[in-house]
Each structure stands twice: as structure tokens, then as C-alpha cells.
Design an enzyme around this catalytic site. Structure first.
Site, PDB file in Angstrom:
ATOM      1  N   SER A 142       0.853  -1.186   0.000  1.00 47.50           N
ATOM      2  CA  SER A 142       0.000   0.000   0.000  1.00 47.50           C
ATOM      3  C   SER A 142       0.887   1.234   0.000  1.00 47.50           C
ATOM      4  CB  SER A 142      -0.852  -0.026   1.271  1.00 47.50           C
ATOM      5  OG  SER A 142      -1.477   1.223   1.502  1.00 47.50           O
ATOM      6  N   TYR A 155      -2.403  -0.737  10.202  1.00 49.64           N
ATOM      7  CA  TYR A 155      -2.416  -1.043   8.771  1.00 49.64           C
ATOM      8  C   TYR A 155      -1.069  -0.670   8.144  1.00 49.64           C
ATOM      9  CZ  TYR A 155      -4.107  -1.048   3.933  1.00 49.64           C
ATOM     10  OH  TYR A 155      -4.282  -1.307   2.593  1.00 49.64           O
TER      11      TYR A 155
END
Ligand code: ADP
Length: 243
Positions: A142, A155
Site C-alpha cells: 500500500s 495497517y
């Protein structure tokens, strides 16, 4: 089973990036092993893929459980005889919160799916690819894997970890004929980002979220022969967000 046909495992195939990648690869004639925790969405992707009359199976599995990971790797081998490409993509997000307010259980769950799940997939798929002396892997990291992400600390930590695994796997397995790369999407229009409000400016220079097909196109390139010298790369697909 056509020996020319690439056999591809996709985890998190039930939704978003995983589903769009499955649909794109089906149109390209790949044999697919679709993996998702959610039975209904996985079956829906299988149904969508079958419209292209491609060879595909769905395996319901939780990527954070090693027995489930063995199950989808075995299913790929039993059904198609080999694994040519692995899209290590399943992931979860947590509700935005400051690190000081992030529950320990929530942190553990994110690390367990996003990081341990990615590790377990690599562990069992690399063993197979090592025997074949060939294969290509794309790990979904990501933009939050290359820069901090306020309110999504768990995350961001998990996705930074995915890059560590990617670079290490690329160095260890490159000599064995296996390529391993990571993609780093910014904001993508999927179920994951539905609850996260963002202004156009927050989405970076292109001022919009990505469509999942724009991520799928890069994945398709990375598993293709055209990307034969791309190994250990961390590829942002974020409209310039992290630039
Ligand atoms: P994105 O495509 O942006 O990564 P989505 O939330 O749309 O986000 O897709 C993630 C997919 O990963 C979903 O289909 C979800 O069911 C799946 N998934 C989440 N956790 C697991 C898990 N532990 N095992 C397998 N699949 C999972």
C-alpha cells in the site's frame, strides 16, 4: 490443461482489487484459483469469471491460518498441477484511530491477516515454485507501506512489513528463477475505502481515487513475461500520492 496457460492464485478475490484482477486475468485466458474468507463474495467472483469460460475454482480460506493456506496451495496443485503466479492480496483495514487508542486485539488482527497472511502465502507458494524453478509473485502492499498513515498505524505497520517480505523473498528466490514484487496502491474505490471520507486533494496529484481495474492492469503486467527483469520492486500505483 494447456501447458501454455498460466495458473494463478489470487487471495482476497472476492472484492475490490482481487476481483478486478480475477476478471482481467480471466479475459487473458489464465487458469484461476480464487481464494477468499467470504464464501458468498468468492462464489460471486467465480461466477463472474466463468462468464469468460475460463478454468477457475474457488477455495474458501482464511489467509491467516496455515491449514487454510495449505488448503488453497494443495487445491491449486491438485486441480491444475502447478502454480505459475501468486497474487498475495487479501487484506483488512481497521476503523481510523490514533495509535494510543488502537486496541491491542485490533492491531493483532490486522497484523495476522495483512502480514502473517502474506508470510504464510509466501512460505507455502515459494516451496512449490522452488521445486518448479519458476514462478512470479505480486504482494499487495500500500502507499501506507512506504509512508506513515495517520490514524491507520496498524495497517501501515502491516503493509511496511509486506515490503520487507517482498524484498527478502526477491533476493532469496531470484537465483531460483522466481520473481517477487510489491504493489503499493493509494486510495482505491473498493469496499475497504467505502467508510473513509477523503477530499480530492488527499487523494494526491490526480485528485481522485483509483478504479480497481487500474491496479489490476499493473498486476497483470508484473506477472507477464514483459516484466521479466522486474524483481524486488516496490511499485506505487497511487496517482503520485507518495511522490
Ligand atoms: P481491496 O481490494 O482494496 O484490498 P477489499 O476489502 O475490497 O479491499 O477486498 C479485500 C478482500 O480480502 C475481501 O474480499 C475480503 O473478504 C478478503 N479478506 C479479508 N480478510 C481475509 C482473510 N483473513 N482471508 C481471506 N480473505 C480475506
Amino acid at each position: 490443461m494447456n501447458m501454455e496457460q498460466q495458473v494463478v492464485i489470487i487471495t482476497g478475490a472476492g472484492s475490490g482489487i482481487g476481483r478486478e484482477t480475477a476478471k482481467l486475468l480471466a479475459t487473458m485466458g489464465k487458469a484461476l484459483v480464487l481464494v477468499d474468507f467470504d464464501d458468498k463474495s468468492g462464489q460471486d467472483t467465480l461466477h463472474a469469471v466463468k462468464e469468460y469460460h475460463q478454468q477457475a475454482i474457488f477455495v474458501q480460506a482464511d489467509v491467516s491460518q496455515s491449514n487454510d493456506v495449505k488448503k488453497y496451495v494443495d487445491a491449486a496443485k491438485e486441480t491444475f498441477g502447478r502454480i505459475d503466479a501468486f497474487i498475495n492480496n487479501a487484506g483488512v483495514l481497521s476503523p481510523p484511530t490514533l495509535l494510543g487508542d488502537l486496541e491491542e486485539e485490533t492491531f493483532d488482527r490486522i497484523i495476522s491477516v495483512n502480514l502473517k497472511g502474506a508470510f504464510l502465502g509466501l512460505k507455502y507458494v515459494l516451496k512449490e515454485m522452488e521445486q518448479q524453478q519458476s514462478g512470479v509473485i505480486v504482494n499487495t502492499s500500500s502507499a501506507a507501506g512506504i509512508q506513515g498513515q495517520p490514524y491507520l498505524g496498524g495497517y501501515a505497520a502491516s503493509k511496511h512489513g509486506v515490503i520487507g517480505l517482498t524484498k527478502t523473498a526477491a533476493m532469496e528466490y531470484g537465483p531460483k528463477g522466481i520473481r517477487v514484487n510489491a504493489i503499493c496502491p493509494g486510495g482505491v474505490r473498493t469496499n475497504m475505502t467505502k467508510g473513509l471520507a477523503s477530499s480530492p486533494e488527499e487523494n494526491g496529484p490526480l485528485r481522485r481515487l483509483a478504479d480497481p481495474t487500474e491496479i489490476a492492469n499493473v498486476i497483470a503486467f508484473l506477472i507477464s513475461q514483459e516484466a521479466s527483469y522486474v524483481n524486488g520492486a516496490v511499485v506505487p500505483i497511487d496517482g503520485g500520492l507518495t511522490s
